[in-house]
Design an enzyme around this catalytic site. Structure first.
Site, PDB file in Angstrom:
ATOM      1  N   GLY A  37     116.650  25.057 -81.436  1.00  0.00           N
ATOM      2  CA  GLY A  37     115.398  24.817 -82.347  1.00  0.00           C
ATOM      3  C   GLY A  37     115.135  25.694 -83.577  1.00  0.00           C
ATOM      4  O   GLY A  37     114.735  25.170 -84.594  1.00  0.00           O
ATOM      5  N   GLU A  72     111.761  31.846 -83.728  1.00  0.00           N
ATOM      6  CA  GLU A  72     111.374  30.693 -82.922  1.00  0.00           C
ATOM      7  C   GLU A  72     110.861  29.473 -83.437  1.00  0.00           C
ATOM      8  O   GLU A  72     110.122  29.657 -84.785  1.00  0.00           O
ATOM      9  CB  GLU A  72     110.230  31.239 -81.601  1.00  0.00           C
ATOM     10  CG  GLU A  72     109.792  29.883 -80.744  1.00  0.00           C
ATOM     11  CD  GLU A  72     110.852  29.759 -79.740  1.00  0.00           C
ATOM     12  OE1 GLU A  72     111.947  29.205 -80.311  1.00  0.00           O
ATOM     13  OE2 GLU A  72     110.625  29.589 -78.775  1.00  0.00           O
ATOM     14  N   ASP A  73     111.057  28.424 -83.228  1.00  0.00           N
ATOM     15  CA  ASP A  73     110.523  27.023 -83.846  1.00  0.00           C
ATOM     16  C   ASP A  73     109.043  26.878 -83.594  1.00  0.00           C
ATOM     17  O   ASP A  73     108.492  26.414 -84.374  1.00  0.00           O
ATOM     18  CB  ASP A  73     111.540  25.817 -83.397  1.00  0.00           C
ATOM     19  CG  ASP A  73     111.534  25.507 -81.885  1.00  0.00           C
ATOM     20  OD1 ASP A  73     111.036  26.361 -80.898  1.00  0.00           O
ATOM     21  OD2 ASP A  73     112.180  24.758 -81.600  1.00  0.00           O
ATOM     22  N   ASP A 105     104.689  27.679 -77.697  1.00  0.00           N
ATOM     23  CA  ASP A 105     103.706  26.530 -76.928  1.00  0.00           C
ATOM     24  C   ASP A 105     102.845  27.135 -75.805  1.00  0.00           C
ATOM     25  O   ASP A 105     102.164  27.692 -76.118  1.00  0.00           O
ATOM     26  CB  ASP A 105     104.872  25.206 -76.696  1.00  0.00           C
ATOM     27  CG  ASP A 105     104.070  23.911 -76.171  1.00  0.00           C
ATOM     28  OD1 ASP A 105     102.997  24.074 -76.131  1.00  0.00           O
ATOM     29  OD2 ASP A 105     104.922  23.102 -75.874  1.00  0.00           O
ATOM     30  N   PHE A 155     103.033  15.671 -80.071  1.00  0.00           N
ATOM     31  CA  PHE A 155     104.343  15.977 -79.488  1.00  0.00           C
ATOM     32  C   PHE A 155     104.920  16.067 -81.167  1.00  0.00           C
ATOM     33  O   PHE A 155     105.139  15.017 -81.698  1.00  0.00           O
ATOM     34  CB  PHE A 155     104.927  14.712 -78.843  1.00  0.00           C
ATOM     35  CG  PHE A 155     106.167  15.362 -78.169  1.00  0.00           C
ATOM     36  CD1 PHE A 155     107.430  15.399 -78.952  1.00  0.00           C
ATOM     37  CD2 PHE A 155     106.335  15.220 -76.853  1.00  0.00           C
ATOM     38  CE1 PHE A 155     108.729  16.006 -78.320  1.00  0.00           C
ATOM     39  CE2 PHE A 155     107.641  15.476 -76.282  1.00  0.00           C
ATOM     40  CZ  PHE A 155     108.751  15.970 -77.062  1.00  0.00           C
ATOM     41  N   ARG A 187     116.101  16.818 -84.612  1.00  0.00           N
ATOM     42  CA  ARG A 187     115.990  18.078 -85.217  1.00  0.00           C
ATOM     43  C   ARG A 187     116.237  18.257 -86.639  1.00  0.00           C
ATOM     44  O   ARG A 187     116.021  19.003 -87.469  1.00  0.00           O
ATOM     45  CB  ARG A 187     117.108  18.960 -84.434  1.00  0.00           C
ATOM     46  CG  ARG A 187     116.793  19.335 -83.014  1.00  0.00           C
ATOM     47  CD  ARG A 187     117.971  20.252 -82.385  1.00  0.00           C
ATOM     48  NE  ARG A 187     117.971  20.533 -81.134  1.00  0.00           N
ATOM     49  CZ  ARG A 187     117.059  21.152 -80.293  1.00  0.00           C
ATOM     50  NH1 ARG A 187     116.142  21.925 -80.920  1.00  0.00           N
ATOM     51  NH2 ARG A 187     117.209  21.183 -79.058  1.00  0.00           N
TER      52      ARG A 187
END
Length: 184
Positions: A50, A104-105, A108, A157, A170
């Protein structure tokens, strides 16, 4: 190949490509200033898969030397983080006595990132900082924060710019909210 473009699966674009590029410039300047003040060359580590678009955009704006590498870890089963982190591909370079910047993407639940950060300390890193394109604080399950954050996003989401659903989306050049019927 499907006849319909993947962009048809997006309910709403919440962060444009232009805004991502601008924020990457700002983050790179802030990160470089911090590392320059410390007089160090960071080891910039992308979490596969990601982080790749974000990392590629971010490092274009660094003007000083960096080392780059990638690590692949997994902890997701479907749409939920299991919290059990498995290393699928380790670094090629050593992180011993290095100052690591994890790219990091999205932050969460924080479970994966907390485990990866501890992994680098266990491998002998001097310091570990985190830069994340997105932060979703409403989903946090463990106490961890990125040192540098591109954007805070709602508990929806999100896909695009490296973020996926079942390895798709992606390649979208923006961050969008995926239509519920796609993943329900």
């Amino acid at each position: 190949m499907s006849d319909t473009p993947i962009s048809n699966d997006i309910k709403e674009i919440i962060i444009s490509e232009k805004n991502i590029e601008q924020r990457c410039r700002e983050l790179a300047a802030q990160i470089e200033a911090d590392y320059e003040n410390d007089g160090i060359t960071p080891l910039v580590v992308g979490l596969l898969k990601g982080s790749v678009p974000f990392m590629s955009e971010l490092i274009k704006y660094f003007h000083h030397a960096i080392e780059i590498d990638f690590i692949s870890v997994s902890s997701y089963e479907g749409t939920e983080s299991s919290g059990d982190v498995k290393i699928d591909k380790d670094l090629d370079l050593s992180s011993r006595n290095k100052n690591v910047l994890i790219v990091e993407d999205i932050v969460d639940t924080g479970r994966t990132l907390k485990a990866v950060k501890q992994l680098f300390y266990n491998k002998g890193a001097n310091e570990v900082r985190i830069v994340s394109l997105l932060d979703k604080p409403d989903r946090r399950k463990v106490d961890i924060e990125a040192d540098y954050v591109g954007f805070k996003v709602p508990d929806a989401f999100v896909v695009g710019y490296g973020l996926d659903y079942n390895q798709k989306y992606r390649n979208l050049p923006y961050i969008g909210i995926l239509k519920e019927e796609i993943y329900e």
